[in-house]
Design a protein around this motif. Structure first.
Motif, PDB file in Angstrom:
ATOM      1  N   PRO A  27       0.893  -1.217   0.056  1.00  0.00           N
ATOM      2  CA  PRO A  27      -0.207   0.083  -0.158  1.00  0.00           C
ATOM      3  C   PRO A  27       0.730   1.417  -0.093  1.00  0.00           C
ATOM      4  CG  PRO A  27      -0.903  -1.575   1.577  1.00  0.00           C
ATOM      5  CD  PRO A  27       0.242  -2.084   1.182  1.00  0.00           C
ATOM      6  N   ILE A  28       2.109   1.336   0.638  1.00  0.00           N
ATOM      7  CA  ILE A  28       2.856   2.498   0.600  1.00  0.00           C
ATOM      8  C   ILE A  28       4.029   2.346  -0.367  1.00  0.00           C
ATOM      9  CG2 ILE A  28       2.275   2.861   3.040  1.00  0.00           C
ATOM     10  CD1 ILE A  28       5.000   1.707   3.796  1.00  0.00           C
ATOM     11  N   TYR A  29       4.405   1.689  -1.017  1.00  0.00           N
ATOM     12  CA  TYR A  29       5.496   1.477  -1.992  1.00  0.00           C
ATOM     13  C   TYR A  29       5.334   0.279  -3.043  1.00  0.00           C
ATOM     14  CZ  TYR A  29       7.589  -2.059   0.882  1.00  0.00           C
ATOM     15  OH  TYR A  29       7.743  -3.421   1.593  1.00  0.00           O
ATOM     16  N   SER A  30       6.244   0.373  -4.075  1.00  0.00           N
ATOM     17  CA  SER A  30       6.297  -0.602  -5.047  1.00  0.00           C
ATOM     18  C   SER A  30       7.856  -0.982  -4.745  1.00  0.00           C
ATOM     19  CB  SER A  30       5.902  -0.191  -6.200  1.00  0.00           C
ATOM     20  OG  SER A  30       6.612   0.581  -6.924  1.00  0.00           O
ATOM     21  N   LEU A  31       8.269  -2.283  -4.904  1.00  0.00           N
ATOM     22  CA  LEU A  31       9.671  -2.444  -4.745  1.00  0.00           C
ATOM     23  C   LEU A  31      10.296  -3.437  -6.043  1.00  0.00           C
ATOM     24  CD1 LEU A  31      12.149  -2.351  -2.734  1.00  0.00           C
ATOM     25  CD2 LEU A  31      11.439  -4.712  -1.749  1.00  0.00           C
ATOM     26  N   GLN A  32      11.202  -2.874  -6.692  1.00  0.00           N
ATOM     27  CA  GLN A  32      11.538  -3.523  -7.802  1.00  0.00           C
ATOM     28  C   GLN A  32      13.091  -4.256  -7.296  1.00  0.00           C
ATOM     29  OE1 GLN A  32      12.655  -1.421 -11.372  1.00  0.00           O
ATOM     30  NE2 GLN A  32      14.511  -2.465 -11.677  1.00  0.00           N
ATOM     31  N   VAL A  33      13.158  -5.701  -7.410  1.00  0.00           N
ATOM     32  CA  VAL A  33      13.935  -6.567  -6.708  1.00  0.00           C
ATOM     33  C   VAL A  33      14.652  -7.284  -8.121  1.00  0.00           C
ATOM     34  CG1 VAL A  33      14.143  -8.693  -5.230  1.00  0.00           C
ATOM     35  CG2 VAL A  33      12.370  -7.048  -4.855  1.00  0.00           C
ATOM     36  N   GLU A  34      15.917  -7.138  -7.792  1.00  0.00           N
ATOM     37  CA  GLU A  34      16.843  -8.050  -8.607  1.00  0.00           C
ATOM     38  C   GLU A  34      17.730  -9.130  -7.863  1.00  0.00           C
ATOM     39  OE1 GLU A  34      18.688  -5.301 -11.295  1.00  0.00           O
ATOM     40  OE2 GLU A  34      16.788  -4.482 -12.116  1.00  0.00           O
ATOM     41  N   VAL A  35      17.917 -10.250  -8.390  1.00  0.00           N
ATOM     42  CA  VAL A  35      18.892 -11.320  -7.574  1.00  0.00           C
ATOM     43  C   VAL A  35      19.459 -11.826  -8.817  1.00  0.00           C
ATOM     44  CG1 VAL A  35      19.029 -13.382  -6.225  1.00  0.00           C
ATOM     45  CG2 VAL A  35      17.041 -11.847  -6.004  1.00  0.00           C
ATOM     46  N   ASP A  36      20.893 -11.425  -8.741  1.00  0.00           N
ATOM     47  CA  ASP A  36      21.657 -12.102  -9.794  1.00  0.00           C
ATOM     48  C   ASP A  36      23.057 -12.761  -9.287  1.00  0.00           C
ATOM     49  OD1 ASP A  36      22.632 -11.965 -12.519  1.00  0.00           O
ATOM     50  OD2 ASP A  36      23.735 -10.041 -12.298  1.00  0.00           O
ATOM     51  N   PRO A  37      23.234 -14.000  -9.884  1.00  0.00           N
ATOM     52  CA  PRO A  37      22.522 -14.597 -11.264  1.00  0.00           C
ATOM     53  C   PRO A  37      21.609 -15.870 -10.755  1.00  0.00           C
ATOM     54  CG  PRO A  37      24.784 -15.907 -10.580  1.00  0.00           C
ATOM     55  CD  PRO A  37      24.557 -14.625  -9.606  1.00  0.00           C
ATOM     56  N   ALA A  38      20.997 -15.561  -9.538  1.00  0.00           N
ATOM     57  CA  ALA A  38      19.915 -16.578  -9.124  1.00  0.00           C
ATOM     58  C   ALA A  38      20.447 -18.077  -9.275  1.00  0.00           C
ATOM     59  CB  ALA A  38      18.809 -16.227  -9.796  1.00  0.00           C
ATOM     60  N   GLU A  39      21.586 -18.177  -8.812  1.00  0.00           N
ATOM     61  CA  GLU A  39      22.347 -19.649  -8.979  1.00  0.00           C
ATOM     62  C   GLU A  39      22.941 -19.948  -7.431  1.00  0.00           C
ATOM     63  OE1 GLU A  39      25.058 -19.300 -12.261  1.00  0.00           O
ATOM     64  OE2 GLU A  39      23.313 -19.542 -13.685  1.00  0.00           O
ATOM     65  N   ARG A  40      23.221 -20.969  -7.206  1.00  0.00           N
ATOM     66  CA  ARG A  40      24.170 -21.431  -6.141  1.00  0.00           C
ATOM     67  C   ARG A  40      25.452 -20.511  -6.095  1.00  0.00           C
ATOM     68  NH1 ARG A  40      24.586 -27.819  -6.246  1.00  0.00           N
ATOM     69  NH2 ARG A  40      25.043 -27.370  -8.383  1.00  0.00           N
ATOM     70  N   VAL A  62      22.181  -8.732  -4.675  1.00  0.00           N
ATOM     71  CA  VAL A  62      20.796  -8.406  -4.580  1.00  0.00           C
ATOM     72  C   VAL A  62      20.671  -6.885  -4.877  1.00  0.00           C
ATOM     73  CG1 VAL A  62      18.577  -8.194  -3.103  1.00  0.00           C
ATOM     74  CG2 VAL A  62      19.992 -10.123  -2.956  1.00  0.00           C
ATOM     75  N   HIS A  63      19.737  -6.040  -5.585  1.00  0.00           N
ATOM     76  CA  HIS A  63      19.286  -4.798  -5.766  1.00  0.00           C
ATOM     77  C   HIS A  63      18.084  -4.537  -5.506  1.00  0.00           C
ATOM     78  CE1 HIS A  63      23.198  -3.354  -7.319  1.00  0.00           C
ATOM     79  NE2 HIS A  63      23.197  -4.492  -7.986  1.00  0.00           N
ATOM     80  N   LEU A  64      17.688  -3.558  -4.586  1.00  0.00           N
ATOM     81  CA  LEU A  64      16.383  -3.093  -4.418  1.00  0.00           C
ATOM     82  C   LEU A  64      16.185  -1.785  -4.927  1.00  0.00           C
ATOM     83  CD1 LEU A  64      16.266  -4.691  -0.618  1.00  0.00           C
ATOM     84  CD2 LEU A  64      15.620  -5.903  -2.938  1.00  0.00           C
ATOM     85  N   TYR A  65      14.886  -1.421  -5.474  1.00  0.00           N
ATOM     86  CA  TYR A  65      14.854  -0.121  -5.789  1.00  0.00           C
ATOM     87  C   TYR A  65      13.171   0.341  -5.359  1.00  0.00           C
ATOM     88  CZ  TYR A  65      18.532  -0.383  -9.126  1.00  0.00           C
ATOM     89  OH  TYR A  65      19.863  -0.758  -9.786  1.00  0.00           O
ATOM     90  N   ALA A  66      13.092   1.281  -4.500  1.00  0.00           N
ATOM     91  CA  ALA A  66      11.672   1.606  -3.909  1.00  0.00           C
ATOM     92  C   ALA A  66      11.103   2.815  -4.839  1.00  0.00           C
ATOM     93  CB  ALA A  66      11.898   1.840  -2.413  1.00  0.00           C
ATOM     94  N   LYS A 119       7.367   7.351  -8.360  1.00  0.00           N
ATOM     95  CA  LYS A 119       8.610   8.405  -8.216  1.00  0.00           C
ATOM     96  C   LYS A 119       9.692   7.637  -7.119  1.00  0.00           C
ATOM     97  CE  LYS A 119       6.174  12.708  -9.117  1.00  0.00           C
ATOM     98  NZ  LYS A 119       5.722  13.998  -8.529  1.00  0.00           N
ATOM     99  N   PRO A 120      10.667   8.131  -7.398  1.00  0.00           N
ATOM    100  CA  PRO A 120      11.658   7.384  -6.164  1.00  0.00           C
ATOM    101  C   PRO A 120      11.341   7.686  -4.627  1.00  0.00           C
ATOM    102  CG  PRO A 120      13.094   8.364  -7.925  1.00  0.00           C
ATOM    103  CD  PRO A 120      11.460   8.960  -8.110  1.00  0.00           C
ATOM    104  N   GLN A 121      11.020   6.427  -4.010  1.00  0.00           N
ATOM    105  CA  GLN A 121      10.633   6.667  -2.642  1.00  0.00           C
ATOM    106  C   GLN A 121      12.087   6.523  -1.620  1.00  0.00           C
ATOM    107  OE1 GLN A 121       7.496   6.766  -0.850  1.00  0.00           O
ATOM    108  NE2 GLN A 121       8.970   7.123   0.635  1.00  0.00           N
ATOM    109  N   PRO A 122      12.047   7.709  -1.021  1.00  0.00           N
ATOM    110  CA  PRO A 122      13.257   7.627   0.056  1.00  0.00           C
ATOM    111  C   PRO A 122      12.805   6.672   1.122  1.00  0.00           C
ATOM    112  CG  PRO A 122      12.439   9.762  -0.384  1.00  0.00           C
ATOM    113  CD  PRO A 122      11.584   8.959  -1.115  1.00  0.00           C
ATOM    114  N   VAL A 123      13.687   5.757   1.460  1.00  0.00           N
ATOM    115  CA  VAL A 123      13.790   4.710   2.504  1.00  0.00           C
ATOM    116  C   VAL A 123      14.369   5.093   3.607  1.00  0.00           C
ATOM    117  CG1 VAL A 123      13.971   2.151   2.876  1.00  0.00           C
ATOM    118  CG2 VAL A 123      13.163   2.969   0.861  1.00  0.00           C
ATOM    119  N   VAL A 124      13.849   5.049   5.029  1.00  0.00           N
ATOM    120  CA  VAL A 124      14.582   4.982   6.122  1.00  0.00           C
ATOM    121  C   VAL A 124      15.303   3.635   6.605  1.00  0.00           C
ATOM    122  CG1 VAL A 124      14.347   5.632   8.757  1.00  0.00           C
ATOM    123  CG2 VAL A 124      12.945   6.770   6.899  1.00  0.00           C
ATOM    124  N   GLU A 125      14.897   2.719   6.496  1.00  0.00           N
ATOM    125  CA  GLU A 125      15.479   1.535   6.860  1.00  0.00           C
ATOM    126  C   GLU A 125      14.989   0.089   6.046  1.00  0.00           C
ATOM    127  OE1 GLU A 125      16.026  -1.541  10.862  1.00  0.00           O
ATOM    128  OE2 GLU A 125      14.261   0.090  10.848  1.00  0.00           O
TER     129      GLU A 125
END
Length: 557
Positions: A461-474, A479-483, A489-495
């Motif tokens: 309800p308060i944000y959308s989160l773009q998640v990337e896990v590379d290469p998703a292998e053993r 891990v990259h996260l974009y809020a 619009k870019p959402q500032p994150v406190v924690e």
């Protein structure tokens, strides 16, 4: 065998000795100030965000490139091109170790974007490439007409020629100095070997200056004469430039002591100082190449210097022996010189083999890469040629043992010339080898390869989160996260907080350490030891009271 009478031995002047000593001290100080190399060599692009060939739902605010080691910037060579061919990057990219962050237009159009890059790795080799990602849906990839990451083939050849000149000049310098200082009969003229030594010094100087010149277009990607003041300053300010400047200073300081030593007039102090200068100069070769950026820099720099010094002693001595001593010395003199020289050569060859083995094990990394990589195949070719040289040298040693029964040294001269001819080819292979990515880093660059990473956009309800896990292998994964806010619009994150678990294998949630790169972007590293469906939980706090948790199931192969 060497030398003249004491009455005819004017020593090196106090001023020349002082200048040489000062040159040594300055060089040693500069070498101590060279920063230690990182734990890799010849950087490769290990991941990117967005990932290569991926499709993301909305335009990111930045593109992040993650290299295997710290890299340096080449001006205007990291670019992001929009689907319509315009520049999508905004301002200069930021460099932090192996992370390169490029700000891009977050309101960019849908379609395929091109990311091209050219950076300089810790071993002073340029690393270039390109990849694409798409926003919304793929389109025809754009073309970056203003940036060509391909290396000029003429420059590539010139870099190898410059390196070869320094190798050849070094052995032409060391051989006469060694033979005249230790093995030379008093009755023979020193003029010929002395001229070879001075020529060797000149060739090393020429090769070093050519190396500094060619490094500029080699780094920037220009032609052989595309050398400007800014590019030259960048090269001279790098570890590569410092090592070459130190070498030039050591060679200049050595020149003050060479004349008396080559003429047989140098004293013991002169020889000690010259030996120290020469030993210090040997370290400038590995400090400007792969060795300084290996997983064990102190070890590889030392063994590389030993490898180079042993080569110069062995082959340089052979040159003087074949060209001057065998044709001019008599049977009695050769009977005294050759057995001693044979033992010296055997020690030099043993040091070559030991140092080469250590370097090969470090730079290859795995046996299969000997045949699967260019570096490995070149190393195999060098080994075969070197074994051929060893075989010829063994034949020469047998001739030395039966010297008294030989009427003339003609068979030995033929063997020595064959030994030198094959060794010249070995030097050429070596000059190419040091410009080739080490086998242990080859084949790991993700640029242009098909993406295997996991990408998803999770909503709350308060944000959308773009998640990337590379290469998703053993193994190790980034891990990259974009809020983003609900209005994209870019959402500032406190924690930020992320845990990962594998319920099917009984692995309880593990915390993923995160580093905030910008207000709305965080990254982290996690090692996933097994295949399966890993459950990631992302908790994002956007204010003192606003917080939400989203989950994603990431299939790991």
């Amino acid at each position: 065998m060497a030398g003249m009478t004491a009455a005819k031995r004017p020593r090196c002047s106090p001023v020349g000795r002082l200048l040489a000593t000062v040159g040594l001290l300055v060089a040693l100080t500069a070498l101590l100030l060279v920063p230690a190399g990182p734990a890799s060599a010849h950087a490769v692009l290990v991941s990117s965000s967005p990932s290569a060939s991926s499709v993301v739902p909305s335009a990111p605010a930045e593109v992040v490139l993650t290299f295997s080691e710290a890299v340096r910037q080449v001006p205007d060579k990291v670019r992001v091109i929009a689907p319509d061919g315009s520049r999508a990057d905004r301002g200069e990219p930021s460099f932090s170790g192996g992370l390169v962050t490029v700000k891009v237009d977050p309101a960019g159009a849908r379609g395929t974007y091109l990311v091209s890059y050219r950076v300089v790795s810790a071993d002073n080799h340029p690393v270039s490439g390109a990849f694409t990602y798409s926003v919304g849906a793929p389109s025809t990839p754009p073309v970056d007409a203003g940036s060509d990451s391909r290396a000029d083939p003429v420059v590539g050849v010139a870099v190898k020629v410059a390196r070869y000149l320094t190798y050849a000049g070094l052995l032409l310098l060391v051989g006469p100095v060694l033979m005249l200082g230790v093995f030379w009969p008093n009755r023979l003229s020193r003029r010929g070997p002395s001229r070879v030594a001075w020529a060797g010094l000149g060739v090393v100087l020429l090769g070093t200056l050519a190396g500094l010149w060619t490094q500029v277009p080699y780094t920037t990607g220009g032609g052989l004469f595309d050398v400007g003041g800014a590019g030259l300053r960048d090269v001279l300010g790098s570890d590569f430039g410092l090592a070459h400047l130190v070498r030039l200073g050591l060679l200049a300081a050595s020149a003050f002591l060479l004349r008396p030593l080559l003429s047989g007039q140098g004293g013991r102090a002169d020889r000690v100082i010259l030996g120290l200068l020469g030993g210090a100069a040997l370290f400038t070769w590995p400090l400007a190449g792969h060795a300084a950026a290996s997983p064990a820099p102190p070890l590889t720099v030392f063994v590389d210097a030993v490898h180079l010094g042993s080569m110069a002693v062995w082959l340089g001595g052979l040159v003087v022996l074949a060209v001057f001593l065998l044709p001019r010395a008599d049977e009695r003199e050769l009977g005294a010189i050759l057995p001693v020289w044979s033992r010296w050569a055997a020690l030099a060859v043993a040091a070559l083999l030991l140092a080469g083995t250590v370097n090969g094990l470090i730079e290859v990394g795995a046996p299969d890469k000997l045949v699967e990589t260019t570096y490995g195949r070149l190393l195999l070719a060098k080994i075969v040629l070197f074994l051929l040289v060893i075989g010829v040298a063994a034949f020469s040693r047998q001739l030395v043992r039966g010297w008294q029964s030989a009427a003339r040294p003609r068979p030995m001269r033929r063997a020595l010339w064959l030994e030198l001819a094959v060794a010249a080819v070995v030097l050429g292979v070596t000059a190419v080898l040091v410009q080739t990515p080490p086998a242990r880093t080859a084949g790991t660059d993700v640029a242009g390869s098909r993406a295997t990473s996991f990408t998803a956009t999770l909503t709350s309800p308060i944000y959308s989160l773009q998640v990337e896990v590379d290469p998703a292998e053993r193994g190790n994964n980034s891990v990259h996260l974009y809020a983003y806010s609900p209005d994209n619009k870019p959402q500032p994150v406190v924690e930020w907080k992320v845990t990962v678990a594998l319920p099917s294998a009984g692995i309880e949630p593990i915390d993923v350490p995160l580093l905030s790169l910008t207000d709305n972007h965080a990254t982290g590293q996690i090692s996933l030891p097994a295949s399966g469906d890993w459950v990631f939980r992302f908790t994002v706090r956007t204010s003192d009271i606003d917080q939400a948790t989203v989950t994603a199931t990431v299939p790991v192969r």
